[in-house]
Design a protein around this motif. Structure first.
Motif, PDB file in Angstrom:
ATOM      1  N   THR A  37     -65.368   3.461 -99.601  1.00 15.74           N
ATOM      2  CA  THR A  37     -65.407   3.076-101.011  1.00 15.74           C
ATOM      3  C   THR A  37     -66.821   2.657-101.352  1.00 15.74           C
ATOM      4  N   LEU A  38     -67.281   3.154-102.478  1.00 16.67           N
ATOM      5  CA  LEU A  38     -68.652   2.875-102.883  1.00 16.67           C
ATOM      6  C   LEU A  38     -68.725   2.841-104.401  1.00 16.67           C
ATOM      7  N   ALA A  39     -69.184   1.728-104.945  1.00 16.92           N
ATOM      8  CA  ALA A  39     -69.341   1.632-106.396  1.00 16.92           C
ATOM      9  C   ALA A  39     -70.457   2.566-106.840  1.00 16.92           C
ATOM     10  N   PRO A  40     -70.336   3.143-108.043  1.00 15.18           N
ATOM     11  CA  PRO A  40     -71.360   4.085-108.515  1.00 15.18           C
ATOM     12  C   PRO A  40     -72.778   3.532-108.451  1.00 15.18           C
ATOM     13  N   ASP A  41     -72.933   2.243-108.751  1.00 13.11           N
ATOM     14  CA  ASP A  41     -74.275   1.682-108.751  1.00 13.11           C
ATOM     15  C   ASP A  41     -74.797   1.406-107.344  1.00 13.11           C
ATOM     16  N   GLN A  42     -73.958   1.616-106.331  1.00 12.10           N
ATOM     17  CA  GLN A  42     -74.387   1.413-104.954  1.00 12.10           C
ATOM     18  C   GLN A  42     -74.752   2.727-104.265  1.00 12.10           C
ATOM     19  N   SER A  44     -79.879   2.426-102.397  1.00 11.28           N
ATOM     20  CA  SER A  44     -78.625   1.765-102.758  1.00 11.28           C
ATOM     21  C   SER A  44     -78.914   0.367-103.295  1.00 11.28           C
ATOM     22  N   SER A  45     -78.150  -0.027-104.308  1.00 14.51           N
ATOM     23  CA  SER A  45     -78.320  -1.363-104.880  1.00 14.51           C
ATOM     24  C   SER A  45     -77.506  -2.406-104.117  1.00 14.51           C
ATOM     25  N   ALA A  46     -76.819  -1.976-103.031  1.00 13.75           N
ATOM     26  CA  ALA A  46     -75.948  -2.891-102.283  1.00 13.75           C
ATOM     27  C   ALA A  46     -76.726  -3.819-101.358  1.00 13.75           C
ATOM     28  N   PHE A  47     -77.951  -3.440-101.033  1.00 11.19           N
ATOM     29  CA  PHE A  47     -78.711  -4.253-100.083  1.00 11.19           C
ATOM     30  C   PHE A  47     -80.191  -3.872-100.111  1.00 11.19           C
ATOM     31  N   THR A 105     -86.522  -2.637-101.709  1.00  6.34           N
ATOM     32  CA  THR A 105     -85.571  -3.607-102.255  1.00  6.34           C
ATOM     33  C   THR A 105     -84.356  -2.845-102.795  1.00  6.34           C
ATOM     34  N   ALA A 106     -83.250  -3.538-103.025  1.00  5.62           N
ATOM     35  CA  ALA A 106     -82.025  -2.900-103.523  1.00  5.62           C
ATOM     36  C   ALA A 106     -82.298  -2.177-104.837  1.00  5.62           C
ATOM     37  N   SER A 133     -80.259   5.497 -97.259  1.00  4.82           N
ATOM     38  CA  SER A 133     -80.565   4.097 -97.520  1.00  4.82           C
ATOM     39  C   SER A 133     -79.793   3.251 -96.509  1.00  4.82           C
ATOM     40  N   SER A 134     -80.493   2.414 -95.754  1.00  4.65           N
ATOM     41  CA  SER A 134     -79.838   1.603 -94.720  1.00  4.65           C
ATOM     42  C   SER A 134     -80.384   0.183 -94.724  1.00  4.65           C
TER      43      SER A 134
END
Length: 299
Positions: free
Chosen positions: A150-155, A181-184, A214-215, A249-250
């Protein structure tokens, strides 16, 4: 390459008295009349007018529903036998199967249709399965298995080329913009994989070895200015045809140190697989997000 993708005996009857006969006669008449009146006044009720209780069909009596998990496991085992492929099954309560992903070639796609038709419990199959040839399916399969469920569109990771058509003529300059990715916060990798099996590391590169981001940060790889000393200019050259751009992105680095700017895919996949396995063992499986896109080059 790019220069530097569900008791029988009977009793004696008593003698009847005349008074009783009359009484019984009157009573019988009254009963008859009341019955007639009741019949007349009581509306006739057809069976169809009766309110029927709804019939609740248990999901467990649907064809194959009692062993859905077994069927899905069997399908997954079948899919796992395909090499250089990634196909994900989804079986709903109506026993409709949806398959999504890719296989290596059209023969595998035809074989997939044949094998799925052998599951008689399945009501129908919807295919969203593409053909992704080698060497691209090797990279795509590795990344697809790592992608979070599961992944939000903004991530998500995003890729954009300097030509919306994704078609380049020999000699033209390729510029790629990747959004982490904006997740991290973490690290971003941008690579170009040609159809001959060579991979060009666009970011990090010899000119920009620090790939910490940066995210949600955007990174541009390439330039249309040949005089730009801060960026590498990537000019399109053979092999022509379909080629792949990859962005990963990691949260943690996928490998240590610097790599050759251009190297065989097999070498990079070995290193990349080791880095992903390390992150998985440390509980960071959901902290690697990737995307790939194809471009076409010609003379």
């Amino acid at each position: 390459v790019l220069s530097t993708y569900t008791d029988s005996g009977q009793k004696e009857r008593p003698k009847k008295r005349p008074g009783m006969l009359i009484g019984l006669g009157i009573t019988g008449i009254l009963l008859l009349v009341s019955s007639v009146l009741f019949f007349v006044l009581q509306p006739l009720q057809h069976p169809a007018d009766k309110e029927e209780e709804p019939v609740i069909v248990s999901e467990s009596i649907l064809p194959g529903a009692d062993n859905r998990d077994t069927i899905v496991a069997s399908i997954q085992n079948t899919l796992d036998a395909y090499t250089c492929a990634y196909v994900k099954p989804a079986l709903d309560r109506d026993m409709q199967l949806q398959l999504s992903g890719f296989v290596e070639n059209r023969n595998d796609l035809q074989q997939l249709h044949k094998e799925m038709s052998a599951y008689k419990e399945i009501a129908g199959v919807t295919y969203d399965v593409q053909v992704v040839a080698r060497p691209f399916c090797e990279m795509a399969a590795l990344l697809a298995r790592q992608q979070p469920a599961t992944l939000a569109p903004d991530q998500e990771v995003h890729l954009r080329m300097n030509k919306p058509s994704h078609t380049y003529k020999e000699g033209e300059l390729l510029v790629t913009t990747a959004t982490a990715s904006s997740a991290f916060d973490g690290y971003l990798y941008i690579d170009y994989l040609d159809n001959a099996g060579d991979i060009v590391h666009m970011f990090p590169s010899p000119l920009r070895s620090d790939n910490r981001v940066t995210a949600g940060q955007q990174v541009v790889a390439g330039t249309e200015d040949l005089n730009d000393s801060q960026q590498r200019a990537y000019q399109v050259f053979p092999p022509h045809g379909q080629n792949m751009i990859i962005a990963i992105s990691s949260r943690e680095p996928l490998y240590e140190g610097e790599r050759m700017e251009v190297e065989p895919l097999a070498d990079y996949l070995a290193s990349l697989r080791a880095g992903l396995n390390k992150m998985n063992s440390e509980g960071q499986a959901d902290e690697v997000v990737s995307i790939y896109s194809f471009i076409t080059t010609h003379e």
